[in-house]
Design a protein around this motif. Structure first.
Motif, PDB file in Angstrom:
ATOM      1  N   GLU A  79       0.864  -1.179   0.000  1.00  0.00           N
ATOM      2  CA  GLU A  79       0.000   0.000   0.000  1.00  0.00           C
ATOM      3  C   GLU A  79       0.905   1.234   0.000  1.00  0.00           C
ATOM      4  N   PRO A  80       0.649   2.214  -0.878  1.00  0.00           N
ATOM      5  CA  PRO A  80       1.589   3.316  -1.071  1.00  0.00           C
ATOM      6  C   PRO A  80       1.956   4.095   0.188  1.00  0.00           C
ATOM      7  N   ARG A  81       0.967   4.403   1.037  1.00  0.00           N
ATOM      8  CA  ARG A  81       1.274   5.169   2.246  1.00  0.00           C
ATOM      9  C   ARG A  81       2.203   4.372   3.168  1.00  0.00           C
ATOM     10  N   ILE A  82       1.946   3.082   3.292  1.00  0.00           N
ATOM     11  CA  ILE A  82       2.801   2.227   4.118  1.00  0.00           C
ATOM     12  C   ILE A  82       4.200   2.164   3.520  1.00  0.00           C
ATOM     13  N   LEU A  83       4.263   2.093   2.199  1.00  0.00           N
ATOM     14  CA  LEU A  83       5.558   2.072   1.529  1.00  0.00           C
ATOM     15  C   LEU A  83       6.320   3.370   1.801  1.00  0.00           C
ATOM     16  N   ALA A  84       5.607   4.476   1.818  1.00  0.00           N
ATOM     17  CA  ALA A  84       6.237   5.766   2.101  1.00  0.00           C
ATOM     18  C   ALA A  84       6.770   5.816   3.527  1.00  0.00           C
ATOM     19  N   GLU A  85       6.046   5.202   4.451  1.00  0.00           N
ATOM     20  CA  GLU A  85       6.498   5.184   5.844  1.00  0.00           C
ATOM     21  C   GLU A  85       7.791   4.388   6.001  1.00  0.00           C
ATOM     22  N   LYS A  86       8.033   3.481   5.064  1.00  0.00           N
ATOM     23  CA  LYS A  86       9.280   2.709   5.076  1.00  0.00           C
ATOM     24  C   LYS A  86      10.384   3.413   4.288  1.00  0.00           C
ATOM     25  N   TYR A 278       2.121 -18.337  -1.600  1.00  0.00           N
ATOM     26  CA  TYR A 278       2.260 -19.231  -0.455  1.00  0.00           C
ATOM     27  C   TYR A 278       3.463 -18.797   0.374  1.00  0.00           C
ATOM     28  N   SER A 279       3.486 -19.191   1.607  1.00  0.00           N
ATOM     29  CA  SER A 279       4.620 -18.938   2.500  1.00  0.00           C
ATOM     30  C   SER A 279       5.327 -20.255   2.758  1.00  0.00           C
ATOM     31  N   ASP A 280       6.561 -20.347   2.315  1.00  0.00           N
ATOM     32  CA  ASP A 280       7.340 -21.571   2.453  1.00  0.00           C
ATOM     33  C   ASP A 280       7.983 -21.642   3.835  1.00  0.00           C
ATOM     34  N   ASP A 281       8.768 -22.687   4.063  1.00  0.00           N
ATOM     35  CA  ASP A 281       9.331 -22.918   5.383  1.00  0.00           C
ATOM     36  C   ASP A 281      10.503 -22.005   5.721  1.00  0.00           C
ATOM     37  N   ASP A 282      10.838 -21.071   4.822  1.00  0.00           N
ATOM     38  CA  ASP A 282      11.942 -20.153   5.117  1.00  0.00           C
ATOM     39  C   ASP A 282      11.483 -18.888   5.827  1.00  0.00           C
ATOM     40  N   VAL A 283      10.185 -18.766   6.082  1.00  0.00           N
ATOM     41  CA  VAL A 283       9.672 -17.585   6.772  1.00  0.00           C
ATOM     42  C   VAL A 283       8.644 -17.990   7.828  1.00  0.00           C
ATOM     43  N   GLU A 284       8.518 -17.158   8.843  1.00  0.00           N
ATOM     44  CA  GLU A 284       7.466 -17.335   9.835  1.00  0.00           C
ATOM     45  C   GLU A 284       6.206 -16.641   9.318  1.00  0.00           C
ATOM     46  N   VAL A 285       5.062 -17.232   9.602  1.00  0.00           N
ATOM     47  CA  VAL A 285       3.809 -16.635   9.150  1.00  0.00           C
ATOM     48  C   VAL A 285       2.806 -16.551  10.295  1.00  0.00           C
ATOM     49  N   LYS A 286       1.977 -15.513  10.234  1.00  0.00           N
ATOM     50  CA  LYS A 286       0.885 -15.385  11.187  1.00  0.00           C
ATOM     51  C   LYS A 286      -0.329 -16.177  10.717  1.00  0.00           C
ATOM     52  N   ASP A 320       6.707  -7.576   4.681  1.00  0.00           N
ATOM     53  CA  ASP A 320       5.790  -7.675   5.815  1.00  0.00           C
ATOM     54  C   ASP A 320       4.458  -8.323   5.451  1.00  0.00           C
ATOM     55  N   THR A 321       3.877  -7.919   4.331  1.00  0.00           N
ATOM     56  CA  THR A 321       2.578  -8.452   3.931  1.00  0.00           C
ATOM     57  C   THR A 321       2.708  -9.901   3.485  1.00  0.00           C
ATOM     58  N   GLU A 322       1.951 -10.777   4.102  1.00  0.00           N
ATOM     59  CA  GLU A 322       2.012 -12.209   3.783  1.00  0.00           C
ATOM     60  C   GLU A 322       1.134 -12.542   2.572  1.00  0.00           C
ATOM     61  N   PRO A 323       1.613 -13.467   1.741  1.00  0.00           N
ATOM     62  CA  PRO A 323       2.911 -14.146   1.762  1.00  0.00           C
ATOM     63  C   PRO A 323       4.008 -13.248   1.206  1.00  0.00           C
ATOM     64  N   ALA A 324       5.022 -12.978   2.000  1.00  0.00           N
ATOM     65  CA  ALA A 324       6.056 -12.017   1.644  1.00  0.00           C
ATOM     66  C   ALA A 324       7.073 -12.604   0.674  1.00  0.00           C
ATOM     67  N   PHE A 326       9.944 -11.109   0.265  1.00  0.00           N
ATOM     68  CA  PHE A 326      11.253 -10.697   0.757  1.00  0.00           C
ATOM     69  C   PHE A 326      11.386 -10.971   2.256  1.00  0.00           C
ATOM     70  N   THR A 327      12.613 -11.128   2.692  1.00  0.00           N
ATOM     71  CA  THR A 327      12.901 -11.212   4.119  1.00  0.00           C
ATOM     72  C   THR A 327      12.904  -9.797   4.696  1.00  0.00           C
ATOM     73  N   ARG A 328      13.149  -9.680   5.985  1.00  0.00           N
ATOM     74  CA  ARG A 328      13.071  -8.394   6.678  1.00  0.00           C
ATOM     75  C   ARG A 328      13.887  -7.300   5.969  1.00  0.00           C
ATOM     76  N   ASN A 329      13.247  -6.114   5.873  1.00  0.00           N
ATOM     77  CA  ASN A 329      13.880  -4.936   5.259  1.00  0.00           C
ATOM     78  C   ASN A 329      14.311  -5.167   3.802  1.00  0.00           C
ATOM     79  N   PHE A 330      13.596  -6.048   3.130  1.00  0.00           N
ATOM     80  CA  PHE A 330      13.861  -6.334   1.716  1.00  0.00           C
ATOM     81  C   PHE A 330      15.295  -6.820   1.501  1.00  0.00           C
ATOM     82  N   LYS A 331      15.831  -7.513   2.485  1.00  0.00           N
ATOM     83  CA  LYS A 331      17.229  -7.933   2.421  1.00  0.00           C
ATOM     84  C   LYS A 331      17.478  -8.954   1.319  1.00  0.00           C
ATOM     85  N   SER A 332      16.593  -9.920   1.191  1.00  0.00           N
ATOM     86  CA  SER A 332      16.756 -10.943   0.158  1.00  0.00           C
ATOM     87  C   SER A 332      15.412 -11.575  -0.152  1.00  0.00           C
TER      88      SER A 332
END
Length: 349
Positions: A79-86, A278-286, A320-324, A326-332
């Motif tokens: 969402e653009p506003r959320i993206l701007a906050e980052k 989908y969210s694979d086993d490389d990430v935690e999901v809510k 952040d938005t699932e299924p993501a 990227f990992t945290r902070n768009f690291k990979s």
């Protein structure tokens, strides 16, 4: 004299604090826009001659201005506003999105954020559309309501005083009027309707489609379905009274019978999967309903869509938005993100 100056200073500081508190309260309540105003105009202005041409529904297919079939493949951005906050709402971020491949991005617009910022249309949507157009991409503008547009019920509906259907109509009047001559824009009228009958949703969908057409916009619209954009049964008996409408469906790993469910529609109606992943086993999901794998879900579903020429948008080009993807902070990229990139570049097996 010094005492008077001190009193004046105290009064000024108190006034500033009070004003700031009032503005903060209004912001929290969604009654004011604290962001810096941006330039406004009545209609989108850019050299659109090199943009992708306007899309139209032709039977069960989607075609461009030359009558060539177009299969949309791309990703849903934050969402653009959320993206701007980052601190990531900029052309470089979207250039990375376009470089991943594909020919479309989906932009979810949070009704609450749109209401809070009087300049949202120009601050965010105008820029995204121009960046996409210059990179040969379409933009699906998605009004991101999830719930009942008639009475506002639903666990994911925003806390707003406005009736969702009325607010949606006003939103689309403004957005459609602004982009009515912009060929790479697609209007997804309502993210995930739920909690109503097929007939009730048809009335809502027809009314929102009419608002867009009355504003002079002729672009393709995308219409969701009841049961959180999964129950396509309503389009057989009803559908919308619009000759340039495609139908969206959202498919995640918890929909284990998706192939059986979609089989009755893929050859007869223009479908766009505007969310899948989908969210694979490389990430935690809510949300454990998103848990899946490349082999069990990813490859099977993507092959099915390719076989039937179904357009799709993968969720989500985000950390952040699932299924993501990227990992945290768009690291990979996550495994899911890597798979999407392979699909968009034509490297998936």
């Amino acid at each position: 004299m010094k005492k008077q100056a001190k009193v004046v200073l105290i009064v000024v500081v108190a006034a500033i604090i009070a004003a700031a508190a009032i503005l903060l309260y209004k912001y929290i309540k969604g009654e004011d826009d604290l962001l810096t105003p941006v330039g406004t105009r009545a209609e989108f202005v850019d050299n659109t001659s090199k943009y992708p041409s306007m899309l139209k529904v032709d039977g069960s297919t989607i075609v461009n201005a030359k009558g060539e079939q177009i299969i949309l493949n791309g990703v849903m951005v934050p969402e653009p506003r959320i993206l701007a906050e980052k601190d990531r709402f900029n052309e470089d971020f979207f250039k990375d999105v376009f470089d991943m491949g594909g020919n479309v991005i989906r932009v979810p617009v949070d009704p609450t954020e749109y209401k809070r910022d009087d300049y949202y249309l120009w601050r965010y949507l105008d820029r995204i559309v121009s960046w996409a157009g210059r990179n040969d991409n379409y933009v699906i503008i998605d009004l991101d309501y999830t719930g009942n547009p008639i009475d506002g019920s639903g666990d994911e509906m925003p806390d707003m005083d406005e009736n969702p259907l009325d607010y949606s109509a006003q939103f689309w009047k403004n957005v459609a009027e602004y982009f009515k001559n912009t060929p790479n824009v697609i209007f997804e009228i309502y993210n995930e309707p739920s909690g109503m009958s097929d007939t009730e949703w048809k009335r809502c969908a027809d009314s929102l489609a009419s608002v867009i057409r009355d504003a002079g916009a002729k672009q393709m619209i995308i219409v969701g379905s009841p049961n959180n954009c999964y129950d396509l049964g309503w389009i057989v008996e009803q559908g919308v009274e619009d000759d340039n409408a495609a139908y969206s469906v959202h498919v995640y790993p918890d929909k284990v019978f998706w192939q059986k469910f979609l089989s009755g529609y893929v050859t007869s109606y223009p479908l766009v999967v505007t969310e899948w992943g989908y969210s694979d086993d490389d990430v935690e999901v809510k949300n454990e309903k998103l848990r899946g794998t490349r082999n069990v879900f990813g490859i099977k579903f993507s092959n099915y869509m390719k076989k039937h020429d179904i357009s799709w948008v993968a969720a989500s080009y985000d950390c952040d938005t699932e299924p993501a993807m990227f990992t945290r902070n768009f690291k990979s990229l996550t495994k899911w993100g890597s798979f999407v990139e392979e699909l968009l570049k034509g490297d998936a097996e």
